[in-house]
Motif scaffolding. Structure first.
Motif, mmCIF file in Angstrom:
data_model
loop_
_atom_site.group_PDB
_atom_site.id
_atom_site.type_symbol
_atom_site.label_atom_id
_atom_site.label_comp_id
_atom_site.label_asym_id
_atom_site.label_seq_id
_atom_site.Cartn_x
_atom_site.Cartn_y
_atom_site.Cartn_z
ATOM 1 N N LYS A 4 -0.505 0.157 7.807
ATOM 2 C CA LYS A 4 0.286 -1.010 7.426
ATOM 3 C C LYS A 4 -0.356 -1.638 6.199
ATOM 4 C CE LYS A 4 3.034 -4.504 9.767
ATOM 5 N NZ LYS A 4 3.358 -5.120 11.069
ATOM 6 N N PHE A 5 0.444 -1.833 5.172
ATOM 7 C CA PHE A 5 -0.069 -2.290 3.888
ATOM 8 C C PHE A 5 -0.250 -3.804 3.853
ATOM 9 C CE2 PHE A 5 1.023 1.919 2.763
ATOM 10 C CZ PHE A 5 0.390 2.227 1.555
ATOM 11 N N ILE A 6 -1.354 -4.221 3.233
ATOM 12 C CA ILE A 6 -1.624 -5.635 2.968
ATOM 13 C C ILE A 6 -0.959 -6.039 1.651
ATOM 14 C CG2 ILE A 6 -3.461 -7.324 2.524
ATOM 15 C CD1 ILE A 6 -5.285 -5.485 4.180
ATOM 16 N N GLY A 7 -0.909 -5.092 0.730
ATOM 17 C CA GLY A 7 -0.260 -5.290 -0.559
ATOM 18 C C GLY A 7 0.245 -3.955 -1.052
ATOM 19 N N SER A 19 -2.606 -3.021 -3.921
ATOM 20 C CA SER A 19 -2.364 -2.023 -2.881
ATOM 21 C C SER A 19 -3.610 -1.832 -2.018
ATOM 22 C CB SER A 19 -1.963 -0.685 -3.507
ATOM 23 O OG SER A 19 -0.659 -0.756 -4.033
ATOM 24 N N ALA A 20 -3.432 -2.050 -0.738
ATOM 25 C CA ALA A 20 -4.489 -1.877 0.256
ATOM 26 C C ALA A 20 -3.805 -1.819 1.610
ATOM 27 C CB ALA A 20 -5.490 -3.031 0.211
ATOM 28 N N ALA A 21 -4.463 -1.229 2.592
ATOM 29 C CA ALA A 21 -3.819 -1.059 3.895
ATOM 30 C C ALA A 21 -4.845 -1.094 5.014
ATOM 31 C CB ALA A 21 -3.055 0.266 3.927
ATOM 32 N N LEU A 22 -4.350 -1.418 6.196
ATOM 33 C CA LEU A 22 -5.137 -1.297 7.419
ATOM 34 C C LEU A 22 -4.608 -0.097 8.193
ATOM 35 C CD1 LEU A 22 -5.514 -4.974 8.694
ATOM 36 C CD2 LEU A 22 -7.227 -3.570 7.560
ATOM 37 N N LEU A 23 -5.521 0.784 8.566
ATOM 38 C CA LEU A 23 -5.166 1.975 9.318
ATOM 39 C C LEU A 23 -5.752 1.892 10.723
ATOM 40 C CD1 LEU A 23 -4.078 4.922 9.544
ATOM 41 C CD2 LEU A 23 -6.326 5.674 8.714
ATOM 42 N N SER A 24 -4.885 1.993 11.727
ATOM 43 C CA SER A 24 -5.342 2.129 13.117
ATOM 44 C C SER A 24 -5.584 3.611 13.374
ATOM 45 C CB SER A 24 -4.290 1.582 14.077
ATOM 46 O OG SER A 24 -4.049 0.213 13.844
ATOM 47 N N TYR A 39 -9.091 -10.052 -0.255
ATOM 48 C CA TYR A 39 -9.849 -11.043 0.523
ATOM 49 C C TYR A 39 -8.970 -12.219 0.952
ATOM 50 C CZ TYR A 39 -13.182 -14.828 1.464
ATOM 51 O OH TYR A 39 -13.850 -15.893 2.016
ATOM 52 N N PRO A 40 -8.274 -12.897 0.031
ATOM 53 C CA PRO A 40 -7.429 -14.003 0.487
ATOM 54 C C PRO A 40 -6.283 -13.556 1.392
ATOM 55 C CG PRO A 40 -7.115 -13.607 -1.865
ATOM 56 C CD PRO A 40 -8.299 -12.816 -1.444
ATOM 57 N N ARG A 41 -5.781 -12.342 1.206
ATOM 58 C CA ARG A 41 -4.715 -11.837 2.075
ATOM 59 C C ARG A 41 -5.214 -11.644 3.502
ATOM 60 N NH1 ARG A 41 0.352 -11.662 2.461
ATOM 61 N NH2 ARG A 41 0.721 -9.447 2.731
ATOM 62 N N LEU A 42 -6.394 -11.093 3.651
ATOM 63 C CA LEU A 42 -6.965 -10.903 4.989
ATOM 64 C C LEU A 42 -7.115 -12.233 5.714
ATOM 65 C CD1 LEU A 42 -9.734 -8.254 4.229
ATOM 66 C CD2 LEU A 42 -7.612 -7.865 5.502
ATOM 67 N N LEU A 43 -7.550 -13.241 4.986
ATOM 68 C CA LEU A 43 -7.713 -14.557 5.593
ATOM 69 C C LEU A 43 -6.356 -15.165 5.950
ATOM 70 C CD1 LEU A 43 -10.553 -16.114 3.395
ATOM 71 C CD2 LEU A 43 -10.750 -15.022 5.637
ATOM 72 N N ALA A 44 -5.405 -15.083 5.037
ATOM 73 C CA ALA A 44 -4.090 -15.678 5.264
ATOM 74 C C ALA A 44 -3.369 -15.021 6.438
ATOM 75 C CB ALA A 44 -3.250 -15.564 4.001
ATOM 76 N N VAL A 222 7.175 1.736 -0.232
ATOM 77 C CA VAL A 222 6.611 0.964 0.879
ATOM 78 C C VAL A 222 7.125 -0.470 0.845
ATOM 79 C CG1 VAL A 222 4.472 0.024 1.855
ATOM 80 C CG2 VAL A 222 4.541 2.402 1.067
ATOM 81 N N ALA A 223 7.236 -1.033 -0.348
ATOM 82 C CA ALA A 223 7.666 -2.429 -0.494
ATOM 83 C C ALA A 223 9.062 -2.677 0.049
ATOM 84 C CB ALA A 223 7.599 -2.838 -1.962
ATOM 85 N N ASN A 224 9.848 -1.618 0.220
ATOM 86 C CA ASN A 224 11.201 -1.759 0.750
ATOM 87 C C ASN A 224 11.306 -1.366 2.226
ATOM 88 O OD1 ASN A 224 12.097 -2.578 -1.772
ATOM 89 N ND2 ASN A 224 12.621 -0.491 -2.413
ATOM 90 N N GLN A 225 10.150 -1.146 2.862
ATOM 91 C CA GLN A 225 10.123 -0.754 4.280
ATOM 92 C C GLN A 225 9.363 -1.843 5.044
ATOM 93 O OE1 GLN A 225 11.798 2.235 4.502
ATOM 94 N NE2 GLN A 225 11.780 2.202 2.259
ATOM 95 N N PRO A 226 10.034 -2.845 5.572
ATOM 96 C CA PRO A 226 9.337 -3.987 6.204
ATOM 97 C C PRO A 226 8.369 -3.590 7.301
ATOM 98 C CG PRO A 226 11.663 -4.471 5.927
ATOM 99 C CD PRO A 226 11.492 -3.020 5.573
ATOM 100 N N GLU A 227 8.626 -2.489 7.973
ATOM 101 C CA GLU A 227 7.738 -2.072 9.062
ATOM 102 C C GLU A 227 6.402 -1.534 8.550
ATOM 103 O OE1 GLU A 227 9.993 1.640 7.876
ATOM 104 O OE2 GLU A 227 10.406 -0.515 8.065
ATOM 105 N N LEU A 228 6.300 -1.295 7.239
ATOM 106 C CA LEU A 228 5.085 -0.691 6.679
ATOM 107 C C LEU A 228 4.161 -1.696 5.991
ATOM 108 C CD1 LEU A 228 6.430 2.654 5.136
ATOM 109 C CD2 LEU A 228 5.167 2.337 7.268
ATOM 110 N N PHE A 229 4.547 -2.968 5.908
ATOM 111 C CA PHE A 229 3.652 -3.918 5.259
ATOM 112 C C PHE A 229 3.699 -5.274 5.951
ATOM 113 C CE2 PHE A 229 7.690 -4.357 2.959
ATOM 114 C CZ PHE A 229 7.871 -5.739 2.939
#
Length: 232
Positions: A4-7, A19-24, A39-44, A222-229
């Protein structure tokens, strides 16, 4: 696996965040890249303390610009604990340390380094010079439960990555690849270079401004796939 992308933006699309993502992955959470908006995105998004490992594709500012902040925040807000940065090679580990020491002085105080092999079923493809001349970059390949997930990093020569994938044992494969709509931008993969591989792989494009998406592009963004970000 779930990515899931953070940006989904590049260096010059701050409105879409770097562009960055969290991978489970194998019951762990891996942060892939740490550009200057991460950094600010992770906090927000209240995601900061869900991270177990950090992976960096390369040391351009939009992929590593807030790495020091992330390490410092972990140390000072989690009782001296450290994030573990997984490194792809001893040479790249040295580059990471040199990059961080300017900001942290004592890198070992704020970061733990471990070889990529610490987690099984992750491999790094060395893409040196294939994004920026003379510059070290990597793509990552993750495998879990008969599924393969590929994260390109920044890679202008998409054929190099797909040639590597075609040598691997067959598995259902999803590729997240940086994409450009400008044929003069040789540092990223032009969408027409990705399209020939759509019959074999599920491909999503990231690291772009989605409003510039041409009508003949068949690569979903990815930006057009809400489930991915995570929501903006």
């Amino acid at each position: 696996m779930q990515l899931k992308f953070i940006g989904t933006g590049g260096a010059f699309e701050p409105e879409y965040f770097n562009s960055a993502a969290l991978l489970s992955f194998k019951n762990k959470t891996i942060l892939i890249d740490a550009g200057f908006t991460v950094y600010p995105r992770l906090l927000a998004l209240d995601l900061f303390f869900k991270i177990d490992y950090i992976l960096i594709t390369h040391l351009h500012n939009d992929h590593s610009g807030s790495l020091a902040n992330i390490l410092l925040h972990k140390y000072f807000h989690d009782k001296g604990q450290q994030f573990t940065i997984l490194y792809q090679s001893e040479k790249f580990k040295k580059q990471l340390e040199e990059f961080l020491v300017i900001q942290l002085k004592d890198t070992t105080k704020y970061a733990n380094f471990a070889p990529l092999e610490t987690l099984s079923d992750i491999s790094a493809l060395d893409t040196f010079g294939r994004h920026s001349e003379g510059f070290q970059t990597y793509s990552f390949i993750f495998e879990e439960e008969n599924e393969r997930l590929v994260y390109s990093g920044d890679l202008g020569q998409a054929d190099f990555l797909f040639a590597h994938l075609q040598k691997l044992p067959p598995l259902p494969t999803t590729v997240f690849h940086d994409i450009t709509f400008n044929p003069k931008n040789e540092g990223h993969a032009h969408y027409t270079k990705l399209q020939p591989y759509q019959a074999q792989y599920k491909i999503f494009g990231y690291h772009c401004n989605p409003t510039e998406n041409p009508a003949d592009n068949t690569i979903p963004l990815v930006a057009n796939q809400p489930e991915l970000f995570y929501p903006r």
